[in-house]
Motif scaffolding. Sequence first.
Motif, mmCIF file in Angstrom:
data_model
loop_
_atom_site.group_PDB
_atom_site.id
_atom_site.type_symbol
_atom_site.label_atom_id
_atom_site.label_comp_id
_atom_site.label_asym_id
_atom_site.label_seq_id
_atom_site.Cartn_x
_atom_site.Cartn_y
_atom_site.Cartn_z
ATOM 1 N N SER A 32 90.756 2.607 -32.241
ATOM 2 C CA SER A 32 90.858 2.749 -33.675
ATOM 3 C C SER A 32 91.885 3.746 -33.875
ATOM 4 C CB SER A 32 89.568 3.016 -34.582
ATOM 5 O OG SER A 32 88.970 4.248 -33.878
ATOM 6 N N GLN A 48 88.830 -1.749 -33.278
ATOM 7 C CA GLN A 48 87.534 -2.042 -33.557
ATOM 8 C C GLN A 48 87.224 -2.705 -34.921
ATOM 9 O OE1 GLN A 48 86.289 2.251 -33.006
ATOM 10 N NE2 GLN A 48 85.845 1.996 -30.928
ATOM 11 N N GLU A 49 86.139 -3.229 -34.776
ATOM 12 C CA GLU A 49 85.633 -3.937 -35.911
ATOM 13 C C GLU A 49 85.599 -2.980 -37.191
ATOM 14 O OE1 GLU A 49 84.360 -7.684 -37.762
ATOM 15 O OE2 GLU A 49 84.774 -7.360 -35.652
ATOM 16 N N GLY A 50 86.234 -3.282 -38.293
ATOM 17 C CA GLY A 50 85.812 -2.380 -39.396
ATOM 18 C C GLY A 50 86.956 -1.173 -39.524
ATOM 19 N N SER A 52 89.910 0.719 -40.489
ATOM 20 C CA SER A 52 90.771 0.479 -41.573
ATOM 21 C C SER A 52 92.286 0.813 -41.171
ATOM 22 C CB SER A 52 90.339 1.039 -42.464
ATOM 23 O OG SER A 52 90.068 2.412 -42.607
ATOM 24 N N GLN A 71 95.888 -3.931 -37.424
ATOM 25 C CA GLN A 71 96.428 -4.020 -38.650
ATOM 26 C C GLN A 71 97.806 -3.932 -38.694
ATOM 27 O OE1 GLN A 71 93.986 -0.659 -40.901
ATOM 28 N NE2 GLN A 71 93.578 -2.325 -42.096
#
Length: 156
Positions: A32, A48-50, A52, A71
């Motif tokens: 992340s 990682q999941e979530g 942002s 992202q």
Amino acid sequence: MFGSSKSSRDGQLVVDALIGSQVVIRGDVEFSGGLYVEGRIHGKVIAQEGASNANITLADNGVVEGEIRAQVVVISGRMDGDVHASERVELTPSARVNGNVHYQVVEMAAGAQLNGRLIHASAPMAALPPPKGAADEAGTGKGDTAARRKLAEAMA
């Protein structure tokens, strides 16, 4: 030190983890924040999941043999595998990508090489069903007109 790439945070490159030029990782990497890769990764690199704010920068001499999911993805090095960016992909002039690039927004500089397809994230590849009675009309020559009419209706 880390090149001229920028992340979306205040226009500055944010690096939370660095994989140095002498490092070789064999296996998947989950991260992340900002990940800067100067070394080699043989495996998947997945945000990682979530997470942002997950962004990865693959430096000029960096190599990833696997898949990248994040992202924001900035590639200056060599990528052998598919890239999935939920926000943005940037291919610099020294980028060498052998695989498909799934993107929302893409920036590709002159000199970047892509051996694969650019696939927009919101472009589903659903095929239209064959027109009803197309097999019956094929012998009469009417099938072509009916198929064109169905296609025009579907696109409208």
